[in-house]
Write a protein that holds these residues in place. Structure first.
Motif, PDB file in Angstrom:
ATOM      1  N   MET A 175      50.971 -11.184   8.825  1.00  0.00           N
ATOM      2  CA  MET A 175      49.369 -11.777   8.812  1.00  0.00           C
ATOM      3  C   MET A 175      49.357 -10.698  10.130  1.00  0.00           C
ATOM      4  O   MET A 175      48.596 -10.738  11.269  1.00  0.00           O
ATOM      5  CB  MET A 175      49.443 -12.598   9.828  1.00  0.00           C
ATOM      6  CG  MET A 175      49.175 -14.142   9.573  1.00  0.00           C
ATOM      7  SD  MET A 175      48.137 -13.452   6.946  1.00  0.00           S
ATOM      8  CE  MET A 175      49.802 -14.539   6.771  1.00  0.00           C
ATOM      9  N   VAL A 196      43.314 -11.126  12.149  1.00  0.00           N
ATOM     10  CA  VAL A 196      43.891 -11.956  10.960  1.00  0.00           C
ATOM     11  C   VAL A 196      44.850 -12.685  11.277  1.00  0.00           C
ATOM     12  O   VAL A 196      45.799 -12.307  11.814  1.00  0.00           O
ATOM     13  CB  VAL A 196      44.092 -10.885   9.148  1.00  0.00           C
ATOM     14  CG1 VAL A 196      44.675 -12.331   8.663  1.00  0.00           C
ATOM     15  CG2 VAL A 196      42.472 -10.754   9.100  1.00  0.00           C
ATOM     16  N   GLY A 197      44.245 -14.016  11.642  1.00  0.00           N
ATOM     17  CA  GLY A 197      45.841 -14.726  12.054  1.00  0.00           C
ATOM     18  C   GLY A 197      45.318 -16.212  11.409  1.00  0.00           C
ATOM     19  O   GLY A 197      44.917 -16.330  10.580  1.00  0.00           O
ATOM     20  N   VAL A 198      46.337 -17.386  12.016  1.00  0.00           N
ATOM     21  CA  VAL A 198      46.640 -18.013  11.912  1.00  0.00           C
ATOM     22  C   VAL A 198      46.708 -19.511  12.392  1.00  0.00           C
ATOM     23  O   VAL A 198      46.651 -19.151  13.346  1.00  0.00           O
ATOM     24  CB  VAL A 198      48.475 -18.886  10.712  1.00  0.00           C
ATOM     25  CG1 VAL A 198      47.854 -20.030  11.018  1.00  0.00           C
ATOM     26  CG2 VAL A 198      48.426 -18.055   9.278  1.00  0.00           C
ATOM     27  N   ASP A 218      45.418 -22.799   8.299  1.00  0.00           N
ATOM     28  CA  ASP A 218      43.830 -21.917   7.779  1.00  0.00           C
ATOM     29  C   ASP A 218      43.808 -20.581   8.575  1.00  0.00           C
ATOM     30  O   ASP A 218      44.043 -20.313   9.045  1.00  0.00           O
ATOM     31  CB  ASP A 218      42.207 -22.053   7.842  1.00  0.00           C
ATOM     32  CG  ASP A 218      42.359 -23.691   7.527  1.00  0.00           C
ATOM     33  OD1 ASP A 218      43.294 -24.139   7.026  1.00  0.00           O
ATOM     34  OD2 ASP A 218      40.877 -23.495   7.901  1.00  0.00           O
ATOM     35  N   THR A 219      44.329 -19.401   7.778  1.00  0.00           N
ATOM     36  CA  THR A 219      44.643 -18.168   7.531  1.00  0.00           C
ATOM     37  C   THR A 219      42.750 -17.505   7.454  1.00  0.00           C
ATOM     38  O   THR A 219      41.724 -17.747   7.120  1.00  0.00           O
ATOM     39  CB  THR A 219      44.680 -16.971   6.460  1.00  0.00           C
ATOM     40  OG1 THR A 219      46.051 -17.887   6.516  1.00  0.00           O
ATOM     41  CG2 THR A 219      44.678 -16.132   7.102  1.00  0.00           C
ATOM     42  N   ARG A 278      40.019 -15.015   9.560  1.00  0.00           N
ATOM     43  CA  ARG A 278      39.894 -13.461  10.394  1.00  0.00           C
ATOM     44  C   ARG A 278      38.601 -13.825  11.394  1.00  0.00           C
ATOM     45  O   ARG A 278      37.346 -14.230  12.259  1.00  0.00           O
ATOM     46  CB  ARG A 278      38.272 -12.223  10.029  1.00  0.00           C
ATOM     47  CG  ARG A 278      38.601 -11.526  10.621  1.00  0.00           C
ATOM     48  CD  ARG A 278      37.801 -10.419   9.247  1.00  0.00           C
ATOM     49  NE  ARG A 278      39.079  -9.585   8.282  1.00  0.00           N
ATOM     50  CZ  ARG A 278      38.791  -9.566   6.892  1.00  0.00           C
ATOM     51  NH1 ARG A 278      38.282 -10.150   6.733  1.00  0.00           N
ATOM     52  NH2 ARG A 278      40.020  -9.254   6.774  1.00  0.00           N
ATOM     53  N   GLU A 306      41.976 -17.880   3.778  1.00  0.00           N
ATOM     54  CA  GLU A 306      42.430 -18.453   2.700  1.00  0.00           C
ATOM     55  C   GLU A 306      42.585 -20.648   3.408  1.00  0.00           C
ATOM     56  O   GLU A 306      43.244 -20.250   4.453  1.00  0.00           O
ATOM     57  CB  GLU A 306      44.296 -18.313   2.491  1.00  0.00           C
ATOM     58  CG  GLU A 306      44.738 -18.822   1.633  1.00  0.00           C
ATOM     59  CD  GLU A 306      46.024 -18.218   1.384  1.00  0.00           C
ATOM     60  OE1 GLU A 306      46.427 -19.337   1.217  1.00  0.00           O
ATOM     61  OE2 GLU A 306      45.986 -17.506   1.702  1.00  0.00           O
TER      62      GLU A 306
END
Length: 90
Positions: free
Chosen positions: A1, A16-18, A64-65, A67, A87
Protein backbone atom coordinates in the motif's frame (compact mmCIF):
# COMPACT_ATOMS: atom_id res chain seq x y z
CA UNK A 1 0.00 0.00 0.00
CA UNK A 2 2.36 2.72 -1.05
CA UNK A 3 0.62 5.68 -2.52
CA UNK A 4 1.39 9.26 -1.65
CA UNK A 5 -0.04 12.10 -3.64
CA UNK A 6 0.31 15.83 -3.24
CA UNK A 7 -2.47 17.79 -4.90
CA UNK A 8 -1.28 20.87 -6.82
CA UNK A 9 -4.16 23.16 -5.84
CA UNK A 10 -4.62 22.42 -2.14
CA UNK A 11 -1.21 20.89 -1.49
CA UNK A 12 -2.80 18.36 0.84
CA UNK A 13 -1.08 15.01 1.29
CA UNK A 14 -3.06 11.82 0.79
CA UNK A 15 -2.11 8.34 1.89
CA UNK A 16 -3.56 4.89 1.32
CA UNK A 17 -3.33 2.50 4.23
CA UNK A 18 -5.02 -0.23 6.24
CA UNK A 19 -7.17 0.41 9.32
CA UNK A 20 -5.56 -1.20 12.37
CA UNK A 21 -7.93 0.09 15.06
CA UNK A 22 -11.48 1.45 15.16
CA UNK A 23 -12.15 1.28 18.90
CA UNK A 24 -12.28 5.05 19.47
CA UNK A 25 -15.37 7.11 18.72
CA UNK A 26 -15.10 8.84 15.31
CA UNK A 27 -11.38 7.96 15.08
CA UNK A 28 -9.48 5.26 13.22
CA UNK A 29 -5.80 4.35 13.28
CA UNK A 30 -4.40 3.83 9.78
CA UNK A 31 -1.14 1.95 9.17
CA UNK A 32 0.79 3.21 6.14
CA UNK A 33 3.56 1.02 4.70
CA UNK A 34 6.30 2.39 2.45
CA UNK A 35 9.40 0.73 1.03
CA UNK A 36 12.70 2.57 1.10
CA UNK A 37 16.11 1.55 -0.21
CA UNK A 38 18.77 1.16 2.50
CA UNK A 39 21.87 3.13 1.52
CA UNK A 40 24.45 0.77 2.99
CA UNK A 41 22.99 -2.66 2.21
CA UNK A 42 21.08 -1.76 -0.99
CA UNK A 43 17.98 -3.64 0.17
CA UNK A 44 14.42 -2.44 0.49
CA UNK A 45 13.26 -1.88 4.05
CA UNK A 46 9.57 -1.60 4.94
CA UNK A 47 8.68 1.45 7.02
CA UNK A 48 5.36 1.64 8.86
CA UNK A 49 3.72 4.86 9.95
CA UNK A 50 0.52 5.07 12.02
CA UNK A 51 -1.83 8.02 11.72
CA UNK A 52 -5.06 8.80 13.55
CA UNK A 53 -7.81 9.91 11.19
CA UNK A 54 -11.25 11.39 11.76
CA UNK A 55 -14.11 9.09 10.72
CA UNK A 56 -17.32 11.10 11.23
CA UNK A 57 -19.80 8.28 10.54
CA UNK A 58 -17.77 5.38 12.03
CA UNK A 59 -17.94 3.52 8.69
CA UNK A 60 -14.37 2.12 8.52
CA UNK A 61 -13.48 -1.07 10.36
CA UNK A 62 -10.33 -3.10 11.02
CA UNK A 63 -8.77 -4.46 7.83
CA UNK A 64 -10.36 -1.93 5.45
CA UNK A 65 -8.13 -0.21 2.91
CA UNK A 66 -8.77 3.53 3.11
CA UNK A 67 -7.55 6.86 1.72
CA UNK A 68 -6.85 9.62 4.24
CA UNK A 69 -6.29 13.32 3.51
CA UNK A 70 -4.41 15.93 5.51
CA UNK A 71 -6.46 18.62 7.28
CA UNK A 72 -6.21 21.20 10.05
CA UNK A 73 -5.59 19.69 13.52
CA UNK A 74 -8.77 18.26 15.01
CA UNK A 75 -7.17 17.23 18.31
CA UNK A 76 -3.68 16.68 19.73
CA UNK A 77 -2.97 13.63 17.53
CA UNK A 78 -5.56 13.90 14.74
CA UNK A 79 -4.76 15.93 11.62
CA UNK A 80 -6.13 13.54 8.96
CA UNK A 81 -9.64 12.67 7.84
CA UNK A 82 -11.14 9.70 6.05
CA UNK A 83 -11.66 10.53 2.36
CA UNK A 84 -12.92 7.17 1.09
CA UNK A 85 -12.99 3.45 1.77
CA UNK A 86 -11.23 1.77 -1.13
CA UNK A 87 -11.78 -1.86 -0.17
CA UNK A 88 -13.71 -3.51 2.64
CA UNK A 89 -12.14 -6.26 4.77
CA UNK A 90 -13.23 -9.78 3.95
Amino acid sequence: MEEQTVHKKGRKKTFVGVVTSDKMQKTIVVSINTKKMDRLYKKYVTRTKKCKAHDEKNEAHIGDTVRIVECAPISKDKCWYLAEIIERAK
